[in-house]
Design a protein around this motif. Structure first.
Motif, PDB file in Angstrom:
ATOM      1  N   MET A 160       0.833  -1.196   0.000  1.00 40.82           N
ATOM      2  CA  MET A 160       0.000   0.000   0.000  1.00 40.82           C
ATOM      3  C   MET A 160       0.880   1.263   0.000  1.00 40.82           C
ATOM      4  SD  MET A 160      -2.622   1.405   2.906  1.00 40.82           S
ATOM      5  CE  MET A 160      -4.291   0.990   2.444  1.00 40.82           C
ATOM      6  N   TYR A 161       1.905   1.284   0.841  1.00 42.65           N
ATOM      7  CA  TYR A 161       2.733   2.475   1.019  1.00 42.65           C
ATOM      8  C   TYR A 161       3.472   2.853  -0.261  1.00 42.65           C
ATOM      9  CZ  TYR A 161       6.484   5.399   2.920  1.00 42.65           C
ATOM     10  OH  TYR A 161       7.367   6.407   3.165  1.00 42.65           O
ATOM     11  N   ARG A 162       4.158   1.879  -0.852  1.00 41.64           N
ATOM     12  CA  ARG A 162       4.937   2.209  -2.050  1.00 41.64           C
ATOM     13  C   ARG A 162       4.054   2.541  -3.237  1.00 41.64           C
ATOM     14  NH1 ARG A 162      10.880   0.108  -3.080  1.00 41.64           N
ATOM     15  NH2 ARG A 162      11.747   0.963  -1.168  1.00 41.64           N
TER      16      ARG A 162
ATOM     17  N   LYS B 254       1.159   4.077  -2.965  1.00 43.59           N
ATOM     18  CA  LYS B 254       0.565   5.386  -2.696  1.00 43.59           C
ATOM     19  C   LYS B 254       1.620   6.492  -2.636  1.00 43.59           C
ATOM     20  CE  LYS B 254      -2.998   7.406   0.179  1.00 43.59           C
ATOM     21  NZ  LYS B 254      -3.841   7.802  -0.945  1.00 43.59           N
ATOM     22  N   VAL B 255       2.707   6.251  -1.918  1.00 42.35           N
ATOM     23  CA  VAL B 255       3.668   7.320  -1.662  1.00 42.35           C
ATOM     24  C   VAL B 255       4.733   7.392  -2.757  1.00 42.35           C
ATOM     25  CG1 VAL B 255       5.415   8.148  -0.032  1.00 42.35           C
ATOM     26  CG2 VAL B 255       3.250   7.241   0.823  1.00 42.35           C
ATOM     27  N   CYS B 256       5.130   6.250  -3.277  1.00 40.16           N
ATOM     28  CA  CYS B 256       6.227   6.241  -4.254  1.00 40.16           C
ATOM     29  C   CYS B 256       5.717   6.015  -5.674  1.00 40.16           C
ATOM     30  CB  CYS B 256       7.257   5.172  -3.895  1.00 40.16           C
ATOM     31  SG  CYS B 256       7.670   5.115  -2.143  1.00 40.16           S
ATOM     32  N   GLY B 257       4.409   5.777  -5.840  1.00 39.09           N
ATOM     33  CA  GLY B 257       3.865   5.539  -7.175  1.00 39.09           C
ATOM     34  C   GLY B 257       4.316   4.223  -7.785  1.00 39.09           C
TER      35      GLY B 257
ATOM     36  N   TRP C 131       4.649  -2.125  -8.616  1.00 36.92           N
ATOM     37  CA  TRP C 131       4.999  -3.471  -8.173  1.00 36.92           C
ATOM     38  C   TRP C 131       5.218  -4.430  -9.336  1.00 36.92           C
ATOM     39  CZ3 TRP C 131       7.072  -4.223  -3.671  1.00 36.92           C
ATOM     40  CH2 TRP C 131       6.779  -3.338  -2.646  1.00 36.92           C
TER      41      TRP C 131
END
Lengths: 207, 207
Positions: free
Chosen positions: A175-177, A179-182, A185
């Protein structure tokens, strides 16, 4: 859609109950379509009705509000996480499970879900919290626990790794990457996360 | 506020430049106040002007849009993460840094930031991505790296733990559990996360 249904299965289509279920499915699909294209704020009951080729009344009869409709669409459309991969080793199992979660994140219902999470105000978000928690978070954590438990039985994983913080680490990172890093995956990123973060976290021994 | 300013520091208050800076500060404070109480969607330029006891024109002269104003308010109000704790051990340093991050999350600018992250639609969110990344994510990750590097030098931390996935694990967990599980990160939870997740992830040795 309507034409092929009448042509292909006239006997079932003639049943009012069947027609209801088919119409319901078309409305829920149209709601997911709207969510994943125009987003939560721009979704309207009129737009969903138009997408499902029906009238507004048919939508309101089943779901009295936009919130109810979207909760129903997510519940019906979210991917099922029912069986943990069992490929003989914790690394391969985790890779398979994370790829499956990544694919779900970028599926139409996954995009719809993220539109809801990202755009809702806090009061609306509370309305969907149960849908997301019961439909996605709990099932994924349950499968992770299966994979880790089998790793413990095989001696690949330290016994005290079966705890809530370890189990949450993968969904948290995804979720974090995103949302925050775009991050989207890629397979390579999933593999890096497993090798640089998760396996060191799980391995037995240490200080 | 205005009265005590004129009383306490008449010489400075008489300078138009000083008056401009004070008014600017009042407008930015009012924007944070609105964000953390009514949220992003309900924030208006009129409401911010009223909160700062000034007119709409004074706001629009400095920030031509709501997005500009909010970006400015976040940039000015976000807590600074400038110095890593240095308490002699990686566990104590991490506890101190996480408590500091938790306090920032629940400060007024932190609540304002979360209102922006949670409520914005994707196009608006892109507008704030740089503010959040440069103002919060990068500084916190930099301090985490300092703490972990010192741990490596002391032999407390495995040398290959200085990588982006490990460094993101703490901010990822804090965002995820706050958003998905409604956690408010009590001191006990911060301690559990460090002991059950982070220290096992960092310790040397293992298989």
């Amino acid at each position: 859609m309507a034409i092929s249904r009448w042509t292909a299965a006239p006997a079932r289509a003639a049943s009012p109950r069947r027609r209801g279920a088919v119409l319901e499915r078309a409305i829920l699909d149209a709601a997911l379509e709207q969510l994943s294209t125009v987003g939560w704020n721009a979704l309207t009951m009129e737009g969903v009705a138009a997408g499902a080729q029906t009238g507004k009344a048919a939508v309101y009869r089943r779901w009295p509000s936009k919130e109810d409709l979207v909760a129903g669409a997510l519940q019906a459309g979210l991917p099922r996480f029912e069986e943990a991969p069992d490929l003989g080793g914790v690394r391969e199992d985790l890779l398979a499970l994370c790829r499956q979660a990544r694919d779900a994140m970028y599926s139409r219902p996954g995009l719809a879900l993220r539109a809801v999470i990202h755009e809702c105000d806090p009061a609306q978000a509370a309305r969907f919290h149960g849908v997301i928690f019961d439909g996605v978070v709990e099932p994924v954590v349950k499968l992770l626990r299966e994979v880790i438990t089998r790793g413990i039985e095989r001696g690949e994983v330290r016994p005290d790794a079966d705890n809530g913080y370890v189990l949450d680490a993968i969904p948290a990172m995804m979720m974090y990457r995103s949302k925050v890093c775009g991050s989207e995956w890629s397979d390579a990123e999933v593999e890096e996360m497993i090798d640089l973060l998760v396996l060191p976290l799980l391995r037995p021994g240490g200080a």
